[in-house]
Design an enzyme around this catalytic site. Structure first.
Site, PDB file in Angstrom:
ATOM      1  N   ASP A  20       0.860  -1.177   0.000  1.00 35.03           N
ATOM      2  CA  ASP A  20       0.000   0.000   0.000  1.00 35.03           C
ATOM      3  C   ASP A  20       0.909   1.244   0.000  1.00 35.03           C
ATOM      4  O   ASP A  20       2.102   1.133   0.288  1.00 35.03           O
ATOM      5  CB  ASP A  20      -0.870  -0.065   1.262  1.00 35.03           C
ATOM      6  CG  ASP A  20      -1.620   1.211   1.527  1.00 35.03           C
ATOM      7  OD1 ASP A  20      -2.322   1.681   0.616  1.00 35.03           O
ATOM      8  OD2 ASP A  20      -1.508   1.753   2.656  1.00 35.03           O
ATOM      9  N   ASP A  68      -0.297   5.039   1.050  1.00 34.23           N
ATOM     10  CA  ASP A  68      -0.581   6.003   2.117  1.00 34.23           C
ATOM     11  C   ASP A  68      -0.440   5.362   3.505  1.00 34.23           C
ATOM     12  O   ASP A  68      -1.109   4.383   3.822  1.00 34.23           O
ATOM     13  CB  ASP A  68      -2.010   6.563   1.968  1.00 34.23           C
ATOM     14  CG  ASP A  68      -2.129   7.548   0.804  1.00 34.23           C
ATOM     15  OD1 ASP A  68      -1.218   8.384   0.652  1.00 34.23           O
ATOM     16  OD2 ASP A  68      -3.123   7.477   0.062  1.00 34.23           O
TER      17      ASP A  68
HETATM   18  N1  MG7 Z   1     -10.466   8.807  -0.280  1.00 36.33           N
HETATM   19  C1  MG7 Z   1     -11.148   8.243  -1.282  1.00 36.33           C
HETATM   20  N2  MG7 Z   1     -11.597   9.203  -2.124  1.00 36.33           N
HETATM   21  C2  MG7 Z   1     -11.171  10.391  -1.647  1.00 36.33           C
HETATM   22  C3  MG7 Z   1     -11.306  11.726  -2.109  1.00 36.33           C
HETATM   23  O1  MG7 Z   1     -11.905  12.038  -3.126  1.00 36.33           O
HETATM   24  N3  MG7 Z   1     -10.698  12.673  -1.327  1.00 36.33           N
HETATM   25  C4  MG7 Z   1     -10.015  12.359  -0.182  1.00 36.33           C
HETATM   26  N4  MG7 Z   1      -9.453  13.329   0.521  1.00 36.33           N
HETATM   27  N5  MG7 Z   1      -9.881  11.112   0.245  1.00 36.33           N
HETATM   28  C5  MG7 Z   1     -10.450  10.136  -0.480  1.00 36.33           C
HETATM   29  O2  MG7 Z   1      -5.856   6.559  -0.121  1.00 36.33           O
HETATM   30  C6  MG7 Z   1      -7.121   6.018  -0.285  1.00 36.33           C
HETATM   31  C7  MG7 Z   1      -8.078   6.588   0.743  1.00 36.33           C
HETATM   32  O3  MG7 Z   1      -8.443   7.918   0.400  1.00 36.33           O
HETATM   33  C8  MG7 Z   1      -9.759   8.185   0.845  1.00 36.33           C
HETATM   34  C9  MG7 Z   1     -12.357   8.964  -3.347  1.00 36.33           C
HETATM   35  C10 MG7 Z   1     -10.374   6.881   1.286  1.00 36.33           C
HETATM   36  O4  MG7 Z   1     -10.476   6.899   2.698  1.00 36.33           O
HETATM   37  C11 MG7 Z   1      -9.389   5.836   0.814  1.00 36.33           C
HETATM   38  O5  MG7 Z   1      -9.252   4.739   1.674  1.00 36.33           O
HETATM   39 MG    MG Z   2      -2.808   3.054   3.682  1.00 34.12          MG
END
Ligand code: MG7
Ligand code: MG
Length: 318
Positions: free
Chosen positions: A55, A57
């Site tokens: 992964d 992040d």
């Molecule tokens: N995650 C998913 N989406 C978004 C988005 O449009 N904006 C933000 N700030 N966060 C988002 O790294 C993946 C994680 O990012 C989040 C579409 C979700 O929590 C996902 O697990």
């Molecule tokens: Mg992660």
């Protein structure tokens, strides 16, 4: 032949007790014997049979920095860019507040969550449409976060390159940020592939994310089937998987059932409440470990044995 002699002498069964990184108090294992067996399979099988899936992040980046500076996610890095339209931030925040609780709801079944995640990524994709965007802005934003990589990440990627082990960085976040951070950190080597959501352009304007959509619950090797990368790795049945979320443990789904998979989970938030679930999901749970020391230690064992089998021949030029 000295090489073979040496190999026979030293080719013993590795014990967990003899691997210091695995004896640290914050390194937890549900079944140390199983981990020991898998490590020995990896060491005996050699780098040719290995692949690495991670992964991005909070797995390649830290969950906590020494100076307590926040680490942004790949979406967060994008959202920092100055040229996004004024309505953008409010609209994505709204989506986040609606869907994030569903994503991490401990009670809702995954099949039900999937529909919501598709909604979230679809709406997010629509927001990322219809305006021009200069990716150097993203590089600028990402440059601040290359310092947020786990300690000794460079060593990890250098070893993986040296051993020619294919690396898949799997992210349900924004691929452009992932690649930018990794490039600027000097770890985007030729053996590394990023599968994620990448920005799409049409007639000079942003047009959402490229397909296929990678969301939290389809982030696994089944989305690779038919791709060139799948052909490259599907015979590599010794797999190290790393993640910080429970769902990351599924990233190697789609590989042959006979594979040996070692799952490493980084646990930081709500350690007490999450411990049992992480212990049941990952083979190795690292509690507030902001380094790559454990994967580095495992690869060092594979590398050591590999070098015994393929000793560098003195070429007389030194
Ligand atoms: N995650 C998913 N989406 C978004 C988005 O449009 N904006 C933000 N700030 N966060 C988002 O790294 C993946 C994680 O990012 C989040 C579409 C979700 O929590 C996902 O697990
Ligand atoms: Mg992660």
């Amino acid at each position: 032949n000295d090489g073979i002699q040496e190999e026979q002498n030293s080719e013993g069964y590795m014990r967990i007790q003899d691997i210091p990184a695995l004896n640290q108090s914050h390194c937890k294992m549900r079944d140390p014997q199983l981990v020991e067996r898998i490590i020995n399979e990896f060491v005996n099988g050699g780098p040719e049979r290995m692949q690495f899936v991670s992964d991005f992040d909070y797995t390649i980046t830290k969950q906590r920095t020494e100076d307590n500076l926040p680490v942004l996610s790949s979406f967060g890095i994008f959202h920092e860019c100055k040229s996004l339209p004024p309505y953008f931030k409010e609209a994505t925040d709204k989506l986040f507040h609606k869907y994030r609780p569903i994503e991490i709801d401990p009670h809702m079944p995954v099949e039900e969550k999937v529909q919501y995640m598709i909604e979230w990524w679809t709406q997010s994709s629509k927001l990322v449409s219809g305006f021009p965007f200069d990716e150097s802005e993203l590089d600028h934003s990402a440059s601040k976060y290359k310092r947020a990589l786990r300690d000794r990440t460079h060593e990890l990627f250098a070893t993986l390159l040296h051993l020619q082990i294919p690396v898949l960085v799997f992210s349900a976040g924004l691929g452009n940020s992932v690649v930018s951070v990794m490039q600027q950190a000097g770890i985007m080597h030729a053996n590394v592939k990023v599968i994620s959501n990448f920005l799409q352009y049409r007639e000079g304007l942003l047009d959402g994310f490229q397909l296929p959509m990678i969301h939290t619950f389809n982030k696994n090797e089944t989305v690779l089937v038919g791709s060139e990368y799948y052909d490259l790795v599907h015979t590599r049945d010794h797999i190290i998987v790393m993640g910080d979320s429970i769902g990351d443990a599924e990233m190697a789904n789609g590989v042959p059932a006979s594979s040996h998979i070692l799952k490493i989970g980084f646990l930081f938030d709500h350690v007490e409440a999450n411990m049992e679930k992480y212990m049941n999901t990952f083979d190795i749970v690292l509690v507030d470990d902001q380094t790559m020391d454990v994967p580095n230690a495992l690869l060092a064992l594979v590398e050591q044995r590999h070098q015994l089998r393929h000793p560098r021949v003195a070429n007389g030029t030194s």
